[in-house]
Design an enzyme around this catalytic site. Structure first.
Site, mmCIF file in Angstrom:
data_model
loop_
_atom_site.group_PDB
_atom_site.id
_atom_site.type_symbol
_atom_site.label_atom_id
_atom_site.label_comp_id
_atom_site.label_asym_id
_atom_site.label_seq_id
_atom_site.Cartn_x
_atom_site.Cartn_y
_atom_site.Cartn_z
ATOM 1 N N HIS A 65 -51.005 29.913 -28.026
ATOM 2 C CA HIS A 65 -50.762 28.940 -27.540
ATOM 3 C C HIS A 65 -52.000 28.032 -28.035
ATOM 4 O O HIS A 65 -52.548 27.505 -27.986
ATOM 5 C CB HIS A 65 -51.916 29.371 -25.525
ATOM 6 C CG HIS A 65 -52.432 27.971 -25.040
ATOM 7 N ND1 HIS A 65 -51.877 28.685 -23.759
ATOM 8 C CD2 HIS A 65 -51.748 26.745 -24.789
ATOM 9 C CE1 HIS A 65 -51.862 26.752 -23.124
ATOM 10 N NE2 HIS A 65 -52.109 25.736 -23.432
ATOM 11 N N ARG A 69 -48.733 18.895 -31.485
ATOM 12 C CA ARG A 69 -49.041 17.292 -30.983
ATOM 13 C C ARG A 69 -47.075 16.486 -31.665
ATOM 14 O O ARG A 69 -47.931 14.643 -32.067
ATOM 15 C CB ARG A 69 -50.083 16.549 -31.851
ATOM 16 C CG ARG A 69 -51.425 17.553 -30.938
ATOM 17 C CD ARG A 69 -51.233 17.479 -29.620
ATOM 18 N NE ARG A 69 -52.504 17.444 -29.208
ATOM 19 C CZ ARG A 69 -52.268 17.971 -27.060
ATOM 20 N NH1 ARG A 69 -51.514 18.098 -26.593
ATOM 21 N NH2 ARG A 69 -53.544 18.082 -27.146
ATOM 22 N N ASN A 99 -45.267 19.441 -24.565
ATOM 23 C CA ASN A 99 -45.906 18.557 -23.969
ATOM 24 C C ASN A 99 -46.002 17.371 -25.392
ATOM 25 O O ASN A 99 -47.097 16.723 -25.615
ATOM 26 C CB ASN A 99 -46.881 18.674 -22.752
ATOM 27 C CG ASN A 99 -48.429 19.322 -23.847
ATOM 28 O OD1 ASN A 99 -48.270 20.177 -24.401
ATOM 29 N ND2 ASN A 99 -49.850 18.867 -23.454
ATOM 30 N N ASP A 309 -55.828 27.883 -26.836
ATOM 31 C CA ASP A 309 -55.370 26.738 -26.054
ATOM 32 C C ASP A 309 -55.219 25.227 -26.858
ATOM 33 O O ASP A 309 -56.283 24.311 -26.982
ATOM 34 C CB ASP A 309 -55.510 26.177 -24.647
ATOM 35 C CG ASP A 309 -55.038 24.639 -24.071
ATOM 36 O OD1 ASP A 309 -54.070 24.501 -24.561
ATOM 37 O OD2 ASP A 309 -55.379 25.003 -23.042
#
Length: 428
Positions: A65, A69, A99, A309
């Site tokens: 995870h 970017r 994302n 994360d």
């Protein structure tokens, strides 16, 4: 004539290999990108020697995870800097989330990441988007994303709003040998929040998000996996109720696995009293009750994996406490933070921690990682499990500095990392 392969001999380490139940003092010989031999009395006069007496050699960590970017937000992090931070934390394989900008919802973006990562300091695997634009409404061409090289599916950062889309992805993923990793959040309960809703948010007079926002999402994902008898992996578990739901589902035979992050094991919402946005992430830091529940869930196997994360943001973004984006970096501190929370306190053995940080995530992702042995990929972290160190954000190796462990004394430190036979980090 072909150039002779460079060889590296790691000498005198404690070799901890949970995948094979091995724990002994020995040497590891690496030729090219593979381990060629491992034994107690191995020697090669022509090999470069890395002295590792007093250190423990473990299979390189697999972080399933990570937010790199890249593309689109390379002021925060990029593939090269993210992998440099990974190497400094002993992470040799990572799964990057979709994302980005554009989102990883086309084969072209998958290929961009994989091509750029070929010369990075860690093996990069791609989690492609479940829905177009991460909008939670229209399913991506999952087969095309798989064919481009993605190994997992996620809309992480947001839940898949349309449950029918989620179910389609859950049912299609096993046919493609992909894993769905689910961000569980009810967006109707999670609106304009700064931190966990509870006593601390009331004291600080700050808008909070209830644990129920995560719990309702977790319950939905479990229900879908149970109804269709398909696997689902629950991301960044942070609440006692979500842990209880996962524990119950596993007992009923539901194919659910789960991860939590080191910050949920060491920190609570009381950190927000500092009004410092580096302690803001999604899910947020929870109550002490939740923290203790996470530790129990790791201990009893409810939580399969420790993942970070890793979510970099610029100092300028994090300067505004009330309006800063959520997220904290974590790869470089992941082993030390997890060791401090779990091994130093006697909750897990070092072997059990390595299983959750290396062996199990490799199994879940279906990648070649998580073992030390002849013929295996030469991905190795050398650790000093007794070294105490203070986390100084300015000395970290990634682009961003938003660590929630800044100023903390952690125990356990990565001293060197070998990835694909290449020494990518060395502080020996």
């Amino acid at each position: 004539m072909e150039q002779e392969q460079k060889r590296l001999l790691i000498r005198g380490a404690r070799i901890l290999n949970p995948a094979r139940g091995e724990d002994y003092i020995g040497n590891i010989l690496i030729s090219g990108d593979r381990i060629s031999a491992v034994s107690e009395n191995l020697y090669d006069a022509d090999a470069e020697v890395m002295e590792a007496k007093g250190l423990t050699a473990v299979p390189g960590f697999v972080d399933m995870h990570v937010h790199l970017r890249d593309p689109g937000f390379t002021d925060k992090e990029d593939i090269y800097t993210g992998c440099r931070a990974a190497a400094a934390g002993g992470v040799t394989s990572l799964l990057c989330m979709p994302n980005t900008k554009p989102a990883v919802d086309t084969p072209e973006t998958v290929r961009y990441i994989l091509d750029k990562a070929k010369t990075a300091d860690a093996h990069v695997y791609v989690a492609a988007a479940i829905t177009k634009g991460l909008k939670g409404e229209e399913l991506c061409d999952l087969e095309a994303l798989h064919d481009a090289g993605a190994i997992a599916l996620s809309d992480d950062g947001r839940p898949v709003i349309d449950t029918a889309c989620l179910v389609k992805a859950l049912c299609e993923a096993p046919k493609l040998h992909m894993r769905v990793t689910a961000h569980c959040e009810d967006l109707f309960l999670a609106k304009k929040w700064v931190m966990h809703e509870g006593e601390v948010s009331e004291k600080l007079n700050l808008p909070g998000v209830p644990a129920a926002a995560e719990d309702c999402g977790t319950a939905r994902e479990i229900a879908a996996a149970a109804a269709y008898d398909v696997p689902v992996h629950i991301c960044h578990v942070s609440t006692a109720t979500s842990a209880a739901l996962i524990r119950d589902a596993k007992a009923r035979g539901v194919k659910v696995t789960a991860e939590t992050a080191p910050h949920y094991l060491l920190l609570t919402d009381e950190a927000l009293e500092k009004h410092d946005a580096d302690y803001r992430m999604n899910p947020p830091l929870r109550s002490e009750k939740d923290r203790l529940a996470m530790i129990e869930a790791v201990k009893d196997g409810t939580i399969d994996v420790i993942a970070t994360d890793h979510a970099p943001h610029t100092p300028a973004e994090k300067a505004d406490f009330l309006h800063a984006p959520n997220g904290s970096i974590g790869m470089e501190t992941s082993f030390a933070a997890a060791y401090t929370a779990l091994v130093k306190t006697g909750v897990l053995t070092l072997t059990e921690l390595i299983e959750k940080m290396s062996v199990r995530p490799a199994e879940l992702l279906g990648i070649e990682a998580g073992a030390i042995g002849a013929g295996e990929v030469a991905d190795i972290a050398l650790i000093d499990e007794h070294e105490a160190w203070i986390v100084n954000p300015e000395k970290l190796h990634g682009k961003s500095r938003n660590t929630p462990f800044k100023g903390m004394t952690l125990t356990g430190r990565v001293k060197a990392t070998v990835c694909g036979g290449r020494v990518v980090f060395n502080e020996l």
